[in-house]
Enzyme design. Structure first.
Site, PDB file in Angstrom:
ATOM      1  N   GLU A 162       0.822  -1.216   0.000  1.00  0.00           N
ATOM      2  CA  GLU A 162       0.000   0.000   0.000  1.00  0.00           C
ATOM      3  C   GLU A 162       0.856   1.267   0.000  1.00  0.00           C
ATOM      4  OE1 GLU A 162      -3.087   0.305  -0.454  1.00  0.00           O
ATOM      5  OE2 GLU A 162      -4.211  -1.403   0.364  1.00  0.00           O
TER       6      GLU A 162
ATOM      7  N   GLU B 109      -4.007 -10.597  -0.194  1.00  0.00           N
ATOM      8  CA  GLU B 109      -4.845 -10.522   1.002  1.00  0.00           C
ATOM      9  C   GLU B 109      -6.260 -10.867   0.595  1.00  0.00           C
ATOM     10  OE1 GLU B 109      -4.510  -6.755   3.118  1.00  0.00           O
ATOM     11  OE2 GLU B 109      -2.365  -6.686   2.697  1.00  0.00           O
TER      12      GLU B 109
HETATM   13  C1  IPT Z   1      -5.129  -3.876   3.669  1.00  0.00           C
HETATM   14  C2  IPT Z   1      -3.748  -3.704   4.202  1.00  0.00           C
HETATM   15  O1  IPT Z   1      -2.798  -4.074   3.248  1.00  0.00           O
HETATM   16  C3  IPT Z   1      -3.503  -4.472   5.446  1.00  0.00           C
HETATM   17  O2  IPT Z   1      -2.326  -3.998   6.040  1.00  0.00           O
HETATM   18  C4  IPT Z   1      -4.647  -4.357   6.374  1.00  0.00           C
HETATM   19  O3  IPT Z   1      -4.837  -3.029   6.710  1.00  0.00           O
HETATM   20  C5  IPT Z   1      -5.866  -4.866   5.701  1.00  0.00           C
HETATM   21  O4  IPT Z   1      -6.118  -4.113   4.575  1.00  0.00           O
HETATM   22  C6  IPT Z   1      -7.096  -4.769   6.546  1.00  0.00           C
HETATM   23  O5  IPT Z   1      -6.985  -5.293   7.789  1.00  0.00           O
HETATM   24  S1  IPT Z   1      -5.563  -2.392   2.890  1.00  0.00           S
HETATM   25  C7  IPT Z   1      -7.290  -2.485   2.651  1.00  0.00           C
HETATM   26  C8  IPT Z   1      -7.956  -1.464   3.479  1.00  0.00           C
HETATM   27  C9  IPT Z   1      -7.635  -2.366   1.239  1.00  0.00           C
END
Ligand code: IPT
Length: 990
Positions: free
Chosen positions: A446, A516
């Protein structure tokens, strides 16, 4: 000048150590975008114990003084003879905000917002600054214990494995330098400064620095020296940097080893008969390294001054045919995102905790880790090599907060910051390059897009062409070898799998992963099985990494576990920091149990009556020879017979129909099924013999639903009661009062559940978020209008309308009670009225029982909780539990604990049978109390009641706390519905 030396230049820009203790006043370095000064170039990391050179751990209790600003104190504390007798103490490794019972400030949790004004590279004047001080003597057997450098070319290094976020270091009054890059190692040459005894090491650590702009990961901000501090003797001729190149030719079955070393020497690998000079390649037949078969060869790199143990894994990673291939085969990543976390020590993890993480992953069928979002403690990667996990090693880089200004001034697109980015890339790659487990480098997380990222990718490619590059933030894949996304909904992933997602040409040629997905916040994630199905269907999709491994709750007497806001932070993101598959104390959550089942490497199934079970090997490399198979035949949940099953050692991807034994002769009817299990045949490094890797149930016969002849009539009893068989009702309200001797309270229709984090949804979600909509509609405050109590010939009928104030929608609800004299049957008929646009949270009845109802037995899904889209691991069986143990301790309390497919349950002297099966929930507080609770400590038993929910339906869970909601097939729609329960007294009466 090569890119490598560009980065190295940045980090070797040595300052001349000077005795500056009394002239230190400038704190300019704190806000300087450069990575620092004085540290040595990065190099390969190896555990001190794997070298014959002496080392001295400087971990332990250090003197500590906290100031509110970077310049509050001068540097005189670093001088020899300084008296720190009145200072406090902290443990190193550690974070000062987690020590001192609040005396040293508090942790701050923000997701992506910087907890300070965004004005790069400036940081606030209020900049907690921790002065750390310790003295040490060299051990008697230290090679240069006379305090000199020994041989002219002997040196000693001082290594910091991790300091957040900026440190300035002095030894014996001489400044060594300063550095940023919290989760990266920094070494200083100190031999010329050491004395046999009374060495004074002083470290000033600033919480905020220019580096903080590059470290905006979604986690607690936790300053401190949180990884090891070590003194490393470097004898003359010791190893400096070395690079183990160990590839595998899957066609020839041969490994090629070449160890490049800055200091020449020899490399021996006894098991392979290898004895070659550094820099010289040798090819020999080997067993390759894979995450499934982590074969490591012990070797030694010997230079004139040092012997370093090598653990060599041969494997080759390539991008070929649009796929990530290891040793010639595509891999399917069944991964998790791992932040380092310990509920008391934060990111200061000891080796046992790291090992526990790895063992838990292996035991739950996880085969990959993304080190979100920074290189982990280096010893963790040794464990990944040893036990076998594919690793995406991610750089310590995130600038997410700049999204709030449309990425304007993003450091990754500003050349002034590029040296810092290259320094971070180099420190990661050089440190971790010798791990076979690391198969992809990730530029960070990010951070938008920009030239700095491209520079990092180019530097990494030039330095290490043997691995692929990952970064999610650039959907055009300009710098990467894999198209990576986060939280893409199922339907989009499917389109990507089919190659229908378009995108630039480069991207279309690349494999896809979800770096993720499956946001494991609170109850959930739902929909994992549906994702896995898609991952396994399309070759282009090479798996994903659930977000995330562990809840970052902080052990706190006030709350059980604390989350964002609990320390009075002015900006925070609440319990978004608790979104892991493990609870903070590393107890597996139901989400992990579900994930284990969803990704199991052996798929089994079939028709129980067909006499065979179909077994498929879903490993990428291993055959099934490490597994044993067992069957059992159960009737009504009781095992009638069991035995072993002989399954061929299928190769990856192969399937076989395996004959089941003749079913045992069973007297009488009953629900019967086969349960087949794949178990570890022998003890392994990560699991004991008998550990269940995969399982399946094959139904054979079902029993009919319970039948109750409506053979007795309701009878008025006194003025106020109606009796029907074993039950008594309030004649005026139709409320059920007792069944036999058991008193019941408040039995009625229930549609409310304490919204889960996924029901709430993330505030940025554009799809409708059910939690807020449900509450707006008033489903938590339904009113029950009584329309009629109708005693008839063979039934007592109670007619009601259940509806929220303010709206036209309602549920016409008819309770029809019948009995055969000893058993009582309730049939609930629900007819929606008005225009229902929302699915219901749940649909069933709830009632209170006396608190003596402490134990539960049930025949149905178990042992853990399940919901419509989290039910893969729910196993049909005969289970028992206490009511307390039925609860799932989500850090922020919310709906939990339902058991699926329950045929019958017994508690509090009652037996309840379903027609059809139902969802069973029991707790010692009401849904309203659960809903109102913010922390586990808010949940207190409701004195004299156990509250029971028997649900005909539950809304799916989904993953909308960060991702898609429940898929349509898991929605609980308001529609005309009828369901029944049969109540009777249990034989034992308890
Ligand atoms: C994504 C992040 O990469 C991760 O660090 C964490 O924040 C996760 O989301 C949520 O828990 S960013 C997401 C808001 C698109």
């Amino acid at each position: 000048m090569s890119l490598r030396s560009t980065a190295a230049t940045v980090v070797t820009d040595n300052i001349t150590p000077t005795d500056t203790t009394d002239s230190i006043s400038s704190t300019d370095y704190v806000e300087d975008v450069s990575p620092g000064q004085g540290a040595l170039p990065p190099r390969a990391w190896y555990a001190p114990g794997s070298s014959d050179a002496a080392s001295l751990s400087l971990n332990g209790r250090w003197r500590f003084r906290l100031s509110g600003t970077a310049d509050a104190e001068d540097g005189s504390f670093a001088a020899e003879g300084y008296d720190a007798g009145d200072w406090a103490e902290v443990s190193v490794p550690g974070h000062w905000v987690l020590q001192g019972d609040g005396a040293f400030g508090s942790p701050i949790y923000t997701n992506h917002l910087y907890p300070f004004p965004v004005d790069p590279p400036r940081v606030p004047t209020e900049n907690p600054t921790g002065d750390h001080l310790r003295t040490f003597d060299l051990p008697d057997d230290w090679p240069t214990a006379d305090g000199t450098d020994g041989d002219d070319t002997d040196t000693v290094l001082l290594r910091f494995d991790g300091v957040e976020s900026c440190a300035r270091v002095w030894l014996n009054g001489t400044e060594l330098g300063e550095f940023k890059g919290s989760r990266l190692p920094h070494e200083f040459a100190v031999g010329h400064l050491l004395k046999p005894a009374g060495n004074v090491l002083a470290v000033r650590v600033h919480q905020w620095s220019a580096g903080s702009y590059l470290e905006d990961q979604d986690q607690w901000w936790l300053p401190g020296i949180f990884r090891d501090v070590t003194l490393l003797h470097r004898p003359a001729g010791a190893v400096t940097d070395f690079f183990v190149h160990a590839s595998y030719d899957h066609v020839e079955g041969a490994g090629t080893l070449r160890v490049d070393s800055d200091v020449p020497g020899r490399v021996t690998v006894p098991a392979l008969g290898v004895d070659v000079a550094t820099g010289e390649p040798v090819t020999v037949p080997v067993d390759p390294w894979t995450a499934e078969t982590p074969k490591l060869y012990d070797g030694v790199l010997a230079t004139a001054g040092e012997r370093v143990r090598l653990r060599i894994g041969f494997r080759t990673v390539v991008l070929e045919d649009g796929l990530i291939k290891v040793n010639g085969r595509p891999v399917l990543l069944k991964g998790v995102n791992r932040h380092e976390w310990h509920p008391e020590r934060g990111r200061a993890l000891d080796l046992d905790t790291m090992r526990e993480d790895v063992l838990l992953m292996k035991r739950h069928n996880i085969n990959a880790v993304r080190t979100s979002h920074y290189p982990p403690h280096p010893a963790f990667l040794d464990l990944c090599d040893e036990y076998g996990l594919w690793v995406i090693d991610e750089c310590d880089l995130e600038t997410h907060g700049f999204v709030e200004q449309a990425w304007r001034d993003n450091p990754v697109d500003d050349d002034r910051w590029t040296p810092a980015l290259l320094d971070r890339a180099a420190r990661m790659v050089e440190r971790d390059k010798n791990h076979p487990s690391v198969v992809l480098w990730s530029l960070g997380n990010e951070a938008g897009t920009g030239r700095g990222l491209t520079a990092m990718a180019e530097w990494i490619r030039d330095r290490d062409g043997s691995r692929l590059i990952h970064y999610e933030g650039d959907w055009n894949c300009r710098d990467t070898d894999v198209y990576s996304r986060m939280y893409a909904p199922h339907e989009e992933v499917e389109r990507i799998g089919q190659g229908l997602d378009g995108g630039p040409h480069r991207r279309r040629e690349l494999p896809f992963i979800q770096c993720e997905y499956g946001h494991a916040m609170g109850n959930g994630p739902g929909g994992l099985a549906d994702y896995q199905h898609i991952f396994e269907t399309y070759n282009r999709i090479q798996g994903g990494f659930v977000w995330e491994w562990i809840d970052h709750g902080i052990a706190d007497e006030r709350y059980g576990f604390a989350y964002g806001g609990d320390f009075g932070e002015e900006l925070h993101d609440g319990n978004f920091v608790c979104d892991g598959l493990l609870f903070p104390d590393r107890t597996p959550s139901p989400g992990l149990v579900e994930y284990k089942k969803v990704i199991e490497p052996v798929r089994m199934g079939g028709e129980g009556r067909g006499g065979t079970v179909r077994v498929t090997n879903r490993y990428d490399f291993a055959d099934l020879s490490a597994l044993a198979f067992a069957w059992s035949y159960e009737v009504d949940g009781e095992t009638v017979e069991s035995g072993t099953l002989s399954v061929p050692a299928l190769a990856p991807g192969e399937s076989a129909e395996v004959k089941l034994p003749e079913p045992p002769a069973v007297v009488g009817g009953g629900e019967s099924q086969w349960t087949v299990r794949a178990l570890l045949a022998d003890d392994t490094a990560w699991g004991p013999r008998g550990h269940v890797v995969a399982w399946a149930q094959l139904p054979v016969a079902r029993t009919p639903w319970p039948a109750v002849a409506a053979s007795v009539s309701p009878v008025a009893s006194g003025e106020r009661l109606i009796t029907l068989g074993p039950a008594a009702f309030d004649a005026r309200t139709g409320d059920l009062r007792t069944i036999g001797t058991t008193q019941l309270t408040g039995l009625r229709l229930d549609v409310w559940r304490a919204p889960t984090d996924n029901d709430h949804g993330a505030h940025w979600q554009t799809d409708p978020r059910l939690g807020p909509l449900w509450r707006k509609l008033g489903l938590h405050r339904m009113r029950h209008r009584l329309d009629a109590v109708e005693p008839g010939d063979d039934a007592l009928t109670v007619r009601t309308r259940v509806a929220p104030a303010g709206w036209e929608v309602g549920l016409a609800t008819v309770y029809r009670w019948t009995s055969d004299g000893s058993r009582l049957k309730l049939t609930v008929a629900v007819t929606p009225e008005g225009e229902w646009t929302l699915p219901l949270p749940r649909l069933g009845i709830r009632f209170g029982l006396p608190s003596s109802a402490a134990g539960v037995r049930w025949f149905g899904g178990g042992p853990g909780e399940a919901y419509p889209d989290t039910r893969s691991a729910s196993m049909l069986g005969l289970w028992h539990s206490t009511v307390d143990e039925l609860q799932t301790p989500y850090v922020r309390p919310q709906e939990n604990g339902a058991r699926a497919d329950v045929r019958w349950a017994e508690l509090g002297g009652l037996r309840i049978e379903g027609d059809p099966e139902f969802w069973f929930t029991a707790r010692r507080w009401t849904t309203e109390q659960l809903d109102a609770a913010n922390h586990l400590t808010d949940l207190r038993p409701d004195g004299d009641r156990v509250w029971v929910n028997l649900d005909h339906g539950q809304m799916g869970i989904g993953s909308q706390s960060c991702g898609p909601g429940a898929l349509p097939q898991y929605h609980l729609r308001a529609r005309r519905t009828e369901f029944s329960f049969v109540f009777s007294a249990t034989e034992t009466g308890d």
